[in-house]
Design an enzyme around this catalytic site. Structure first.
Site, PDB file in Angstrom:
ATOM      1  N   GLY A  11       1.626   4.973   1.699  1.00  0.00           N
ATOM      2  CA  GLY A  11       2.316   6.164   1.899  1.00  0.00           C
ATOM      3  C   GLY A  11       2.865   6.557   0.409  1.00  0.00           C
ATOM      4  O   GLY A  11       3.468   5.646  -0.283  1.00  0.00           O
ATOM      5  N   ARG A  72      -5.231   5.721   2.962  1.00  0.00           N
ATOM      6  CA  ARG A  72      -5.421   4.411   3.792  1.00  0.00           C
ATOM      7  C   ARG A  72      -6.901   3.910   3.675  1.00  0.00           C
ATOM      8  O   ARG A  72      -7.660   4.892   3.779  1.00  0.00           O
ATOM      9  CB  ARG A  72      -4.627   4.489   5.140  1.00  0.00           C
ATOM     10  CG  ARG A  72      -3.418   4.691   4.964  1.00  0.00           C
ATOM     11  CD  ARG A  72      -2.416   4.766   6.090  1.00  0.00           C
ATOM     12  NE  ARG A  72      -1.135   5.376   5.943  1.00  0.00           N
ATOM     13  CZ  ARG A  72      -0.039   4.592   5.261  1.00  0.00           C
ATOM     14  NH1 ARG A  72      -0.174   3.381   4.899  1.00  0.00           N
ATOM     15  NH2 ARG A  72       0.989   5.486   5.249  1.00  0.00           N
ATOM     16  N   ASP A 103       3.523  -3.200   1.478  1.00  0.00           N
ATOM     17  CA  ASP A 103       2.848  -4.261   1.692  1.00  0.00           C
ATOM     18  C   ASP A 103       1.437  -4.385   2.124  1.00  0.00           C
ATOM     19  O   ASP A 103       0.702  -5.250   1.721  1.00  0.00           O
ATOM     20  CB  ASP A 103       3.743  -4.906   3.056  1.00  0.00           C
ATOM     21  CG  ASP A 103       3.778  -4.028   4.245  1.00  0.00           C
ATOM     22  OD1 ASP A 103       3.166  -2.739   4.141  1.00  0.00           O
ATOM     23  OD2 ASP A 103       4.378  -4.413   5.130  1.00  0.00           O
ATOM     24  N   THR A 125       7.505   2.056  -2.118  1.00  0.00           N
ATOM     25  CA  THR A 125       7.794   2.543  -0.649  1.00  0.00           C
ATOM     26  C   THR A 125       9.228   3.053  -0.461  1.00  0.00           C
ATOM     27  O   THR A 125      10.049   2.321  -0.810  1.00  0.00           O
ATOM     28  CB  THR A 125       7.210   1.620   0.204  1.00  0.00           C
ATOM     29  OG1 THR A 125       7.848   1.932   1.444  1.00  0.00           O
ATOM     30  CG2 THR A 125       8.046   0.170   0.050  1.00  0.00           C
ATOM     31  N   ASP A 127      10.707   2.801   2.226  1.00  0.00           N
ATOM     32  CA  ASP A 127      11.527   2.095   3.358  1.00  0.00           C
ATOM     33  C   ASP A 127      12.296   0.913   2.731  1.00  0.00           C
ATOM     34  O   ASP A 127      13.038   0.500   3.738  1.00  0.00           O
ATOM     35  CB  ASP A 127      10.499   1.375   4.465  1.00  0.00           C
ATOM     36  CG  ASP A 127       9.755   2.573   5.250  1.00  0.00           C
ATOM     37  OD1 ASP A 127      10.245   3.319   5.442  1.00  0.00           O
ATOM     38  OD2 ASP A 127       8.536   2.249   5.654  1.00  0.00           O
ATOM     39  N   ASP A 129      11.308  -1.878   2.053  1.00  0.00           N
ATOM     40  CA  ASP A 129      10.949  -3.085   2.910  1.00  0.00           C
ATOM     41  C   ASP A 129      10.083  -4.293   2.305  1.00  0.00           C
ATOM     42  O   ASP A 129       9.571  -5.162   3.170  1.00  0.00           O
ATOM     43  CB  ASP A 129      10.543  -2.769   4.320  1.00  0.00           C
ATOM     44  CG  ASP A 129       9.251  -1.952   4.233  1.00  0.00           C
ATOM     45  OD1 ASP A 129       8.993  -1.881   2.885  1.00  0.00           O
ATOM     46  OD2 ASP A 129       8.387  -1.713   5.186  1.00  0.00           O
ATOM     47  N   ARG A 154      26.274  18.060   9.141  1.00  0.00           N
ATOM     48  CA  ARG A 154      27.609  17.929   9.419  1.00  0.00           C
ATOM     49  C   ARG A 154      28.301  19.353   9.316  1.00  0.00           C
ATOM     50  O   ARG A 154      29.423  19.484  10.366  1.00  0.00           O
ATOM     51  CB  ARG A 154      28.376  17.040   8.443  1.00  0.00           C
ATOM     52  CG  ARG A 154      29.907  16.763   8.735  1.00  0.00           C
ATOM     53  CD  ARG A 154      30.457  15.638   7.850  1.00  0.00           C
ATOM     54  NE  ARG A 154      29.663  14.449   8.167  1.00  0.00           N
ATOM     55  CZ  ARG A 154      30.288  13.431   8.975  1.00  0.00           C
ATOM     56  NH1 ARG A 154      31.112  13.791  10.135  1.00  0.00           N
ATOM     57  NH2 ARG A 154      29.595  12.330   9.292  1.00  0.00           N
ATOM     58  N   ARG A 171      10.360   2.395  10.525  1.00  0.00           N
ATOM     59  CA  ARG A 171       9.807   1.857  11.699  1.00  0.00           C
ATOM     60  C   ARG A 171      10.197   0.233  11.992  1.00  0.00           C
ATOM     61  O   ARG A 171      10.583  -0.069  13.241  1.00  0.00           O
ATOM     62  CB  ARG A 171       8.093   2.147  11.911  1.00  0.00           C
ATOM     63  CG  ARG A 171       7.558   1.440  12.902  1.00  0.00           C
ATOM     64  CD  ARG A 171       6.108   1.904  13.115  1.00  0.00           C
ATOM     65  NE  ARG A 171       5.226   1.685  11.941  1.00  0.00           N
ATOM     66  CZ  ARG A 171       4.776   2.574  10.958  1.00  0.00           C
ATOM     67  NH1 ARG A 171       4.844   3.818  11.154  1.00  0.00           N
ATOM     68  NH2 ARG A 171       4.340   2.090   9.999  1.00  0.00           N
ATOM     69  N   GLU A 187      29.241   8.032  12.919  1.00  0.00           N
ATOM     70  CA  GLU A 187      29.931   7.240  14.161  1.00  0.00           C
ATOM     71  C   GLU A 187      29.033   6.177  14.308  1.00  0.00           C
ATOM     72  O   GLU A 187      29.481   5.332  14.827  1.00  0.00           O
ATOM     73  CB  GLU A 187      30.239   8.047  15.236  1.00  0.00           C
ATOM     74  CG  GLU A 187      31.460   9.116  15.211  1.00  0.00           C
ATOM     75  CD  GLU A 187      31.198  10.058  13.586  1.00  0.00           C
ATOM     76  OE1 GLU A 187      32.225  10.279  13.101  1.00  0.00           O
ATOM     77  OE2 GLU A 187      29.965  10.552  13.480  1.00  0.00           O
ATOM     78  N   ARG A 211      40.453  11.317  21.458  1.00  0.00           N
ATOM     79  CA  ARG A 211      41.594  11.537  20.443  1.00  0.00           C
ATOM     80  C   ARG A 211      41.605  12.836  19.750  1.00  0.00           C
ATOM     81  O   ARG A 211      42.093  12.998  18.606  1.00  0.00           O
ATOM     82  CB  ARG A 211      41.482  10.329  19.434  1.00  0.00           C
ATOM     83  CG  ARG A 211      40.570  10.361  18.577  1.00  0.00           C
ATOM     84  CD  ARG A 211      40.711   9.094  17.442  1.00  0.00           C
ATOM     85  NE  ARG A 211      39.721   9.284  16.176  1.00  0.00           N
ATOM     86  CZ  ARG A 211      38.499   8.642  16.228  1.00  0.00           C
ATOM     87  NH1 ARG A 211      38.306   7.606  17.294  1.00  0.00           N
ATOM     88  NH2 ARG A 211      37.878   8.522  15.470  1.00  0.00           N
ATOM     89  N   ILE A 250       9.959  15.031   5.170  1.00  0.00           N
ATOM     90  CA  ILE A 250      10.679  15.743   3.865  1.00  0.00           C
ATOM     91  C   ILE A 250      11.170  14.465   3.228  1.00  0.00           C
ATOM     92  O   ILE A 250      11.696  14.497   2.174  1.00  0.00           O
ATOM     93  CB  ILE A 250      11.737  16.349   4.739  1.00  0.00           C
ATOM     94  CG1 ILE A 250      12.559  17.199   3.624  1.00  0.00           C
ATOM     95  CG2 ILE A 250      13.015  15.768   5.533  1.00  0.00           C
ATOM     96  CD1 ILE A 250      13.563  18.312   4.029  1.00  0.00           C
TER      97      ILE A 250
END
Length: 319
Positions: A11, A72, A103, A125, A127, A129, A154, A171, A187, A211, A250
């Site tokens: 990617g 790939r 990886d 990457t 991610d 990771d 928001r 993922r 939240e 509240r 995006i």
């Protein structure tokens, strides 16, 4: 050593172009020739290889994606595919290789080194990771893309008094969700590294509503399940007006941030330094703002971990 190659695989991530630029110019500075391998390992097998000059990488440091393109390649996972790739490297007189990717790309770099071909991996990457580095190229840009999107969502959540579920990439790693959720005051944050309870999410939403809270943001890493389904469950159980946004690809695009440009430049140049020093089968990284290298074997054998103290903090601050 007189000639090296560089490729991007897997990617794409913002900052890959800055890393390519660093590899090319650092190598030329040290009187090496550099060859770009297009379309990753697939291009390596097919011989889609061209010499790169200083001007070849001009005006790319600020561009997202990768000028070498990426793909790939299942064939390269086989011994026959790896041998084809090495034949092409020998044909072009390329003596060592820099691989920029995640990886899966590092697995290919490891195989090349095992076959006696010096290779250095550069972690690219979104991610974040890859064990052995605090940050990967592209993570900061993707994070800021998500934060910008959540800020905009928001605004409309406030205007319409809605609950928004925002699904982000991740993922197997929740870094994007965790950092973006904490930065945006979500939240609830759902990450694949930790179990979540819908009862807990519902309870937090209902307490906030009682509240007087008019809107809520929930950030979901894709590895935790469908944001759409989670949104449906929330609306059914709370009767709160709920919308879902899936940010998708995006997050991979856009001009890299200053942080990613600097990181990519440092890591790309360091990869060339390691090759000049006779190193092979290593990955470069950054830890506590210092350049480091690790055996690719070691990095791939470790499991990516997330800072659960940040996760705990996010819950404490979103009461």
């Amino acid at each position: 050593m007189k000639r090296i190659g560089v490729l991007t695989s897997g990617g794409d991530s913002p900052g890959m172009n800055a890393a390519i630029r660093a590899v090319v110019r650092k190598a030329i500075f040290h009187n090496l020739e550099v060859y770009g391998i297009y379309y990753g390992y697939a291009g390596l097998i097919s011989g889609d290889i061209k010499k790169l000059e200083i001007g070849s990488v001009g005006d790319i440091i600020h561009r997202g994606g990768t000028m070498l393109y990426t793909a790939r390649c299942e064939e390269f996972k086989t011994l026959e595919g790896q041998k084809k790739g090495i034949e092409q490297l020998k044909k072009f007189g390329i003596e060592a290789l820099v691989v920029i990717g995640g990886d899966g790309s590092f697995q290919g770099a490891k195989k090349l080194t095992e076959h006696g071909f010096p290779t250095i991996g550069v972690p690219g990457t979104i991610d974040n990771d890859i064990p052995g580095t605090d940050f990967t190229i592209g993570f900061d840009t993707a994070l800021n893309t998500v934060i910008d999107a959540v800020d905009k969502i928001r605004d409309t959540a406030t205007s319409h008094e809605r609950t928004y579920v925002i699904e982000v990439m991740g993922r197997d790693a929740g870094d994007i969700a965790l950092w973006a959720g904490l930065a945006d005051g979500a939240e609830s944050i759902l990450i694949p590294e930790d179990d979540f309870s819908m009862d807990d999410i519902i309870d937090r939403l209902e307490k906030g509503h009682k509240r007087g809270k008019k809107h809520s943001i929930i950030v979901v890493a894709e590895g935790c399940g469908s944001g759409v389904e989670i949104g449906k469950t929330i609306e059914e159980r709370t009767k709160l007006d709920t919308r879902v946004t899936v940010l998708g690809h995006i997050q991979r695009g856009g001009s890299p941030t200053a942080s990613d440009r600097v990181l990519a430049s440092r890591l790309g140049a360091y990869a060339v330094e390691l090759l000049l020093d006779g190193e092979a089968g290593k990955m470069v990284g950054i830890e506590k703002n210092q350049l480091v290298s690790h055996d690719i074997d070691e990095a791939l054998s470790r499991k990516h971990t997330i800072d659960l103290n940040m996760y705990k903090l996010s819950k404490e601050l979103s009461i």
